[in-house]
Design a protein around this motif. Structure first.
Motif, mmCIF file in Angstrom:
data_model
loop_
_atom_site.group_PDB
_atom_site.id
_atom_site.type_symbol
_atom_site.label_atom_id
_atom_site.label_comp_id
_atom_site.label_asym_id
_atom_site.label_seq_id
_atom_site.Cartn_x
_atom_site.Cartn_y
_atom_site.Cartn_z
ATOM 1 N N PRO A 48 0.829 -1.205 0.000
ATOM 2 C CA PRO A 48 0.000 0.000 0.000
ATOM 3 C C PRO A 48 0.868 1.262 0.000
ATOM 4 C CG PRO A 48 -0.803 -1.571 1.616
ATOM 5 C CD PRO A 48 0.521 -2.104 1.134
ATOM 6 N N GLY A 49 0.411 2.302 -0.698
ATOM 7 C CA GLY A 49 1.165 3.547 -0.775
ATOM 8 C C GLY A 49 0.541 4.638 0.070
ATOM 9 N N PRO A 50 1.344 5.588 0.522
ATOM 10 C CA PRO A 50 0.816 6.673 1.362
ATOM 11 C C PRO A 50 -0.160 7.590 0.634
ATOM 12 C CG PRO A 50 3.084 7.119 0.726
ATOM 13 C CD PRO A 50 2.794 5.727 0.284
ATOM 14 N N PHE A 51 -0.226 7.487 -0.715
ATOM 15 C CA PHE A 51 -1.124 8.347 -1.476
ATOM 16 C C PHE A 51 -2.381 7.615 -1.940
ATOM 17 C CE2 PHE A 51 3.097 10.273 -2.217
ATOM 18 C CZ PHE A 51 2.861 11.482 -1.567
ATOM 19 N N ASP A 52 -2.571 6.388 -1.502
ATOM 20 C CA ASP A 52 -3.736 5.620 -1.957
ATOM 21 C C ASP A 52 -5.041 6.372 -1.676
ATOM 22 O OD1 ASP A 52 -2.040 3.680 -2.835
ATOM 23 O OD2 ASP A 52 -2.532 2.199 -1.277
ATOM 24 N N ARG A 53 -5.149 6.915 -0.487
ATOM 25 C CA ARG A 53 -6.391 7.615 -0.128
ATOM 26 C C ARG A 53 -6.499 8.935 -0.885
ATOM 27 N NH1 ARG A 53 -8.490 8.861 6.062
ATOM 28 N NH2 ARG A 53 -10.673 9.308 5.512
ATOM 29 N N PHE A 54 -5.366 9.615 -1.073
ATOM 30 C CA PHE A 54 -5.369 10.856 -1.848
ATOM 31 C C PHE A 54 -5.809 10.578 -3.282
ATOM 32 C CE2 PHE A 54 -2.668 11.846 1.691
ATOM 33 C CZ PHE A 54 -2.825 13.213 1.919
ATOM 34 N N ASP A 55 -5.321 9.473 -3.841
ATOM 35 C CA ASP A 55 -5.702 9.109 -5.200
ATOM 36 C C ASP A 55 -7.192 8.814 -5.297
ATOM 37 O OD1 ASP A 55 -3.202 9.403 -6.332
ATOM 38 O OD2 ASP A 55 -2.621 7.327 -6.005
ATOM 39 N N GLU A 56 -7.695 8.050 -4.350
ATOM 40 C CA GLU A 56 -9.102 7.675 -4.360
ATOM 41 C C GLU A 56 -9.999 8.908 -4.309
ATOM 42 O OE1 GLU A 56 -12.298 5.320 -1.441
ATOM 43 O OE2 GLU A 56 -10.135 5.187 -1.065
ATOM 44 N N VAL A 57 -9.691 9.822 -3.392
ATOM 45 C CA VAL A 57 -10.526 11.016 -3.229
ATOM 46 C C VAL A 57 -10.375 11.953 -4.415
ATOM 47 C CG1 VAL A 57 -10.896 13.074 -1.804
ATOM 48 C CG2 VAL A 57 -10.517 10.854 -0.712
ATOM 49 N N SER A 58 -9.150 12.159 -4.872
ATOM 50 C CA SER A 58 -8.933 13.108 -5.969
ATOM 51 C C SER A 58 -9.545 12.615 -7.278
ATOM 52 C CB SER A 58 -7.440 13.378 -6.158
ATOM 53 O OG SER A 58 -6.754 12.220 -6.599
ATOM 54 N N LYS A 59 -9.499 11.322 -7.526
ATOM 55 C CA LYS A 59 -10.121 10.792 -8.738
ATOM 56 C C LYS A 59 -11.631 10.976 -8.694
ATOM 57 C CE LYS A 59 -6.556 7.314 -9.655
ATOM 58 N NZ LYS A 59 -6.220 5.862 -9.631
ATOM 59 N N ALA A 60 -12.214 10.775 -7.518
ATOM 60 C CA ALA A 60 -13.662 10.935 -7.374
ATOM 61 C C ALA A 60 -14.081 12.395 -7.564
ATOM 62 C CB ALA A 60 -14.108 10.426 -6.008
ATOM 63 N N ILE A 61 -13.290 13.319 -7.028
ATOM 64 C CA ILE A 61 -13.647 14.741 -7.118
ATOM 65 C C ILE A 61 -13.432 15.279 -8.522
ATOM 66 C CG2 ILE A 61 -13.080 17.069 -6.316
ATOM 67 C CD1 ILE A 61 -12.317 15.861 -3.622
ATOM 68 N N THR A 62 -12.285 14.959 -9.119
ATOM 69 C CA THR A 62 -11.925 15.576 -10.400
ATOM 70 C C THR A 62 -12.458 14.828 -11.614
ATOM 71 O OG1 THR A 62 -9.836 14.341 -10.619
ATOM 72 C CG2 THR A 62 -9.774 16.432 -9.386
ATOM 73 N N GLY A 63 -12.710 13.530 -11.458
ATOM 74 C CA GLY A 63 -13.096 12.740 -12.620
ATOM 75 C C GLY A 63 -11.983 12.602 -13.636
ATOM 76 N N GLN A 64 -10.725 12.690 -13.151
ATOM 77 C CA GLN A 64 -9.548 12.606 -14.025
ATOM 78 C C GLN A 64 -8.618 11.497 -13.543
ATOM 79 O OE1 GLN A 64 -9.021 14.385 -16.772
ATOM 80 N NE2 GLN A 64 -10.738 15.805 -16.586
ATOM 81 N N PRO A 65 -9.038 10.234 -13.664
ATOM 82 C CA PRO A 65 -8.227 9.143 -13.110
ATOM 83 C C PRO A 65 -6.925 8.881 -13.851
ATOM 84 C CG PRO A 65 -10.060 8.260 -14.390
ATOM 85 C CD PRO A 65 -10.282 9.744 -14.284
#
Length: 401
Positions: free
Chosen positions: A129-146
């Motif tokens: 697991p990476g320290p940015f996993d949660r940041f990635d999950e939230v940012s993809k949901a907000i921005t719609g730019q996976p």
């Protein structure tokens, strides 16, 4: 923390080598040793005078700090290695300042370096697991730019949020980048010293349509910087210049709102920056209007803009006017990133916080030459690392009694 503890910290010396593009630098240990040697010379001290060292870097194996410092000396002192993402250098500075304020030591060397690879920053350990996993999950949901690179998605998304909330334009971000280039022209340590116009920035390759162009992002960089911190008693004994002192400092990490607010500005540390700066102002008994010069964490032009508001340099929603009025450059309210910032000076992660320290110490000493901010007495440093940590440091020029 009382002001008295901060009064015990003098910035005795600083050192920095010119930053370089990946592949054009020396190895990390050589760069680190050079920066440390410069800081010692600036302080008028030998490595034998150092009682403890704190070394920061992100991309390197364990004990790289020892490898770099062993080129300078092998005196058996404690050497600690720090990794706090982009806030690594200022985290090392924070720990060194705490050690001095405790009274346990009188002289600490702080070193930061990075030997980076070209291209976007990526994970090194992909099997866990990476320290940015949660940041990635939230940012993809907000921005719609996976599919965007993570850092671009994080900070571009924060800029887009500011645009939607306050009417900020792409031209505002371009103006920040152009300002950075004008400042960097006079910095011999900057990796990019060519001046670019706002139109040059707008016409550079598009990374996210309507949100970001390539010149709005800082480049991967290699480099090193260092500082020597001492107590006033040690400075007096060794005849060290006590002009520049750290008078307040705060380090913050994430709270639940980082993820729960569903706001990209909060995800990239707006709340961390706001909280840390408030603590610093309160501790020092000053306000943002008292700041003469600042080095801000402009990994993207978007983050410099939202940091103006987070740090109180202008009202929330006031960044566009702050830029339009020229209040972020010479002749304005507070000169931001006279070094050229991360956008033009470069961003070798572990060295960035100490390069900011180098610039602000030079400004308060009055030795910044063509970059000099006239009459600078209070200088603010803001260094942010996602994952996350934010360190805000206040330096003051203290003239001899």
């Amino acid at each position: 923390m009382s002001n008295s503890s901060f009064d015990q910290v003098v910035v005795a010396g600083v050192g920095m080598i010119p930053f370089a593009k990946p592949g054009a630098s020396e190895n990390f240990d050589v760069m680190g040793a050079r920066a440390a040697t410069l800081a010692l010379a600036d302080a008028g001290l030998d490595y034998a005078d150092i009682q403890q060292a704190v070394v920061g870097y992100v991309y390197g194996d364990s004990t790289c700090g020892q490898m770099a410092l062993y080129r300078v000396g092998m005196s058996g002192i404690p050497v600690s290695n720090v990794n706090n993402n982009c806030a690594t250098g200022s985290t090392a500075l924070f720990l060194a300042r705490q050690a001095l304020a405790s009274g346990d030591v009188d002289c600490v060397l702080v070193l930061g370096f990075e030997q980076m690879r070209p291209g976007a920053i990526g994970a090194v350990f992909a099997d866990r697991p990476g320290p940015f996993d949660r940041f990635d999950e939230v940012s993809k949901a907000i921005t719609g730019q996976p599919d965007l690179p993570p850092a671009l998605r994080y900070f571009g998304g924060a800029g887009l949020r500011h645009m939607e909330k306050y009417g900020t334009t792409l031209e505002d971000f371009a103006a920040i980048r152009a300002k950075a280039s004008r400042h960097a022209v006079h910095n011999p340590n900057a990796v990019f010293r060519n001046e670019v116009s706002r139109d040059d920035v707008l016409n550079s390759p598009v990374l996210w349509p309507g949100v970001m162009t390539r010149l709005m992002a800082c480049p991967p960089t290699c480099g090193a910087a260092a500082a020597v911190l001492v107590s006033p008693a040690f400075a007096k004994k060794h005849g060290i210049d006590t002009t520049v002192r750290i008078v307040a400092q705060s380090m913050t990490t994430d709270r639940p709102a980082t993820f729960a607010s569903n706001d990209m500005m909060q995800l990239v540390g707006y709340g961390l920056s706001q909280s840390a700066s408030h603590q610093v102002y309160e501790s020092a008994g000053v306000g943002p209007d008292d700041i003469d010069v600042a080095e801000l964490h402009d990994c993207f032009a978007h983050n410099e803009l939202i940091s103006y508001e987070a740090l109180g340099l202008c009202p929330e929603g006031g960044a566009q006017q702050f830029i339009a009025d020229g209040d972020n450059t010479y002749g304005g309210k507070v000169v931001t990133n006279p070094s050229g910032g991360l956008l033009s000076k470069g961003h070798p992660l572990g060295a960035t916080g100490l390069a900011q320290c180098h610039e602000l110490v030079s400004q308060l000493r009055g030795t910044a030459e063509h970059r000099q901010v006239a009459g600078a007495r209070l200088a603010l440093q803001h260094n942010l690392g996602l994952g996350g940590a934010c360190v805000v440091t206040l330096y003051q020029r203290v003239d001899p009694a």
